[in-house]
Design a protein around this motif. Sequence first.
Motif, PDB file in Angstrom:
ATOM      1  N   ASP A  41       0.804  -1.221   0.000  1.00 11.57           N
ATOM      2  CA  ASP A  41       0.000   0.000   0.000  1.00 11.57           C
ATOM      3  C   ASP A  41       0.839   1.273   0.000  1.00 11.57           C
ATOM      4  O   ASP A  41       0.306   2.370   0.133  1.00 11.57           O
ATOM      5  CB  ASP A  41      -0.950   0.007   1.205  1.00 11.57           C
ATOM      6  CG  ASP A  41      -1.958  -1.132   1.118  1.00 11.57           C
ATOM      7  OD1 ASP A  41      -2.387  -1.438  -0.009  1.00 11.57           O
ATOM      8  OD2 ASP A  41      -2.295  -1.715   2.163  1.00 11.57           O
ATOM      9  N   PRO A  43       2.761   3.906  -2.035  1.00  7.57           N
ATOM     10  CA  PRO A  43       2.927   4.350  -3.425  1.00  7.57           C
ATOM     11  C   PRO A  43       4.371   4.692  -3.790  1.00  7.57           C
ATOM     12  O   PRO A  43       4.715   4.786  -4.966  1.00  7.57           O
ATOM     13  CB  PRO A  43       2.042   5.593  -3.504  1.00  7.57           C
ATOM     14  CG  PRO A  43       1.948   6.097  -2.112  1.00  7.57           C
ATOM     15  CD  PRO A  43       2.025   4.878  -1.230  1.00  7.57           C
ATOM     16  N   GLN A  62       0.599  -6.338 -15.317  1.00  5.22           N
ATOM     17  CA  GLN A  62       0.323  -5.929 -13.938  1.00  5.22           C
ATOM     18  C   GLN A  62       0.526  -4.437 -13.710  1.00  5.22           C
ATOM     19  O   GLN A  62       0.135  -3.919 -12.676  1.00  5.22           O
ATOM     20  CB  GLN A  62       1.216  -6.706 -12.980  1.00  5.22           C
ATOM     21  CG  GLN A  62       0.960  -8.177 -12.966  1.00  5.22           C
ATOM     22  CD  GLN A  62       1.945  -8.914 -12.060  1.00  5.22           C
ATOM     23  OE1 GLN A  62       2.905  -8.344 -11.564  1.00  5.22           O
ATOM     24  NE2 GLN A  62       1.695 -10.190 -11.861  1.00  5.22           N
ATOM     25  N   LYS A  65      -2.742  -2.007 -13.457  1.00  7.77           N
ATOM     26  CA  LYS A  65      -3.479  -2.320 -12.226  1.00  7.77           C
ATOM     27  C   LYS A  65      -2.746  -1.759 -11.000  1.00  7.77           C
ATOM     28  O   LYS A  65      -3.351  -1.145 -10.120  1.00  7.77           O
ATOM     29  CB  LYS A  65      -3.642  -3.837 -12.099  1.00  7.77           C
ATOM     30  CG  LYS A  65      -4.410  -4.284 -10.887  1.00  7.77           C
ATOM     31  CD  LYS A  65      -4.494  -5.809 -10.847  1.00  7.77           C
ATOM     32  CE  LYS A  65      -5.114  -6.287  -9.562  1.00  7.77           C
ATOM     33  NZ  LYS A  65      -5.094  -7.740  -9.441  1.00  7.77           N
ATOM     34  N   LEU A  66      -1.432  -1.935 -10.974  1.00 10.12           N
ATOM     35  CA  LEU A  66      -0.622  -1.484  -9.844  1.00 10.12           C
ATOM     36  C   LEU A  66      -0.614   0.041  -9.728  1.00 10.12           C
ATOM     37  O   LEU A  66      -0.803   0.594  -8.646  1.00 10.12           O
ATOM     38  CB  LEU A  66       0.804  -2.014  -9.985  1.00 10.12           C
ATOM     39  CG  LEU A  66       1.769  -1.721  -8.837  1.00 10.12           C
ATOM     40  CD1 LEU A  66       1.283  -2.372  -7.544  1.00 10.12           C
ATOM     41  CD2 LEU A  66       3.161  -2.222  -9.186  1.00 10.12           C
ATOM     42  N   CYS A  68      -2.793   2.171 -10.996  1.00  6.01           N
ATOM     43  CA  CYS A  68      -4.146   2.664 -10.700  1.00  6.01           C
ATOM     44  C   CYS A  68      -4.488   2.484  -9.220  1.00  6.01           C
ATOM     45  O   CYS A  68      -5.186   3.309  -8.635  1.00  6.01           O
ATOM     46  CB  CYS A  68      -5.181   1.964 -11.579  1.00  6.01           C
ATOM     47  SG  CYS A  68      -5.173   2.549 -13.286  1.00  6.01           S
ATOM     48  N   LYS A  69      -3.988   1.421  -8.626  1.00  4.52           N
ATOM     49  CA  LYS A  69      -4.211   1.164  -7.194  1.00  4.52           C
ATOM     50  C   LYS A  69      -3.697   2.332  -6.349  1.00  4.52           C
ATOM     51  O   LYS A  69      -4.308   2.707  -5.354  1.00  4.52           O
ATOM     52  CB  LYS A  69      -3.508  -0.128  -6.789  1.00  4.52           C
ATOM     53  CG  LYS A  69      -3.511  -0.393  -5.303  1.00  4.52           C
ATOM     54  CD  LYS A  69      -2.682  -1.612  -4.957  1.00  4.52           C
ATOM     55  CE  LYS A  69      -2.585  -1.766  -3.460  1.00  4.52           C
ATOM     56  NZ  LYS A  69      -1.764  -2.901  -3.074  1.00  4.52           N
ATOM     57  N   HIS A  70      -2.580   2.908  -6.758  1.00  2.01           N
ATOM     58  CA  HIS A  70      -1.969   3.979  -5.976  1.00  2.01           C
ATOM     59  C   HIS A  70      -2.377   5.375  -6.430  1.00  2.01           C
ATOM     60  O   HIS A  70      -2.106   6.346  -5.736  1.00  2.01           O
ATOM     61  CB  HIS A  70      -0.447   3.839  -6.002  1.00  2.01           C
ATOM     62  CG  HIS A  70       0.016   2.607  -5.302  1.00  2.01           C
ATOM     63  ND1 HIS A  70      -0.021   2.472  -3.934  1.00  2.01           N
ATOM     64  CD2 HIS A  70       0.491   1.432  -5.781  1.00  2.01           C
ATOM     65  CE1 HIS A  70       0.432   1.283  -3.600  1.00  2.01           C
ATOM     66  NE2 HIS A  70       0.737   0.632  -4.699  1.00  2.01           N
ATOM     67  N   THR A  74     -10.829   4.489  -6.401  1.00  2.40           N
ATOM     68  CA  THR A  74     -11.568   3.296  -6.822  1.00  2.40           C
ATOM     69  C   THR A  74     -10.662   2.209  -7.403  1.00  2.40           C
ATOM     70  O   THR A  74     -11.152   1.170  -7.838  1.00  2.40           O
ATOM     71  CB  THR A  74     -12.611   3.666  -7.898  1.00  2.40           C
ATOM     72  OG1 THR A  74     -11.920   4.232  -9.019  1.00  2.40           O
ATOM     73  CG2 THR A  74     -13.642   4.619  -7.363  1.00  2.40           C
ATOM     74  N   ASN A  75      -9.355   2.464  -7.460  1.00  2.09           N
ATOM     75  CA  ASN A  75      -8.360   1.543  -8.032  1.00  2.09           C
ATOM     76  C   ASN A  75      -8.507   1.359  -9.544  1.00  2.09           C
ATOM     77  O   ASN A  75      -7.895   0.477 -10.119  1.00  2.09           O
ATOM     78  CB  ASN A  75      -8.389   0.170  -7.372  1.00  2.09           C
ATOM     79  CG  ASN A  75      -7.877   0.210  -5.956  1.00  2.09           C
ATOM     80  OD1 ASN A  75      -7.334   1.206  -5.494  1.00  2.09           O
ATOM     81  ND2 ASN A  75      -8.064  -0.883  -5.244  1.00  2.09           N
ATOM     82  N   LYS A  76      -9.348   2.161 -10.183  1.00  2.00           N
ATOM     83  CA  LYS A  76      -9.529   2.076 -11.635  1.00  2.00           C
ATOM     84  C   LYS A  76      -9.352   3.463 -12.227  1.00  2.00           C
ATOM     85  O   LYS A  76      -9.611   4.479 -11.576  1.00  2.00           O
ATOM     86  CB  LYS A  76     -10.919   1.548 -11.981  1.00  2.00           C
ATOM     87  CG  LYS A  76     -11.093   0.097 -11.612  1.00  2.00           C
ATOM     88  CD  LYS A  76     -12.435  -0.415 -12.041  1.00  2.00           C
ATOM     89  CE  LYS A  76     -12.561  -1.881 -11.634  1.00  2.00           C
ATOM     90  NZ  LYS A  76     -13.844  -2.423 -11.941  1.00  2.00           N
ATOM     91  N   LYS A  85      -6.045   9.966  -5.620  1.00  2.00           N
ATOM     92  CA  LYS A  85      -5.409   9.947  -4.302  1.00  2.00           C
ATOM     93  C   LYS A  85      -4.305  11.005  -4.320  1.00  2.00           C
ATOM     94  O   LYS A  85      -3.406  10.946  -5.147  1.00  2.00           O
ATOM     95  CB  LYS A  85      -4.781   8.581  -4.003  1.00  2.00           C
ATOM     96  CG  LYS A  85      -5.766   7.463  -3.789  1.00  2.00           C
ATOM     97  CD  LYS A  85      -5.033   6.167  -3.484  1.00  2.00           C
ATOM     98  CE  LYS A  85      -5.985   5.015  -3.274  1.00  2.00           C
ATOM     99  NZ  LYS A  85      -5.274   3.747  -3.048  1.00  2.00           N
TER     100      LYS A  85
END
Length: 157
Positions: A41, A43, A62, A65-66, A68-70, A74-76, A85
């Motif tokens: 978690d 970044p 990957q 996805k990785l 966008c998570k940071h 919404t992780n997308k 964020k």
Amino acid sequence: MSIDTRIQIINKGSETKQVIKFDKEERYKNLLFQMIEREPDNPRWVAFLSNRAIEALIINEQYEKLICKHLFITNKYSKRIGNLKIHKYTKMLLEKYISYLILWKNYDKANELLKVGLLLYPNNMAFIFFKGMIQIESVKDLSKTYLIRDLKKIYRI
């Protein structure tokens, strides 16, 4: 005073065997991957990924996805500034993600995200550069469209 000599200095640390053994880029990539595993978690580790690490993640599908998570709540992917964020590494992650989108010729998404980036960081040279790149690519695409249309008219294809 000068002295003529035939002394040679050989750096043993740069022999091919040694370079392969101590490949700094590979070690750096692996260390970052370890840190991402330990602190998934954080970044920071994604922001500091080297090009070699990014290539490895793209090959394994990957990377997007990785990142966008940071970047997004919404992780997308989202063009909404409210879904972004905001932290110490937001700017770096935006730069990397926009660069990734441009690489894959996803100019619409890149341009949408670029607008958000320029709102937050209006003087960021990377974003200004990306904006110019996207404009050039859209002019190229438009030129191709007209050229193909004109060729079809000429040759009645």
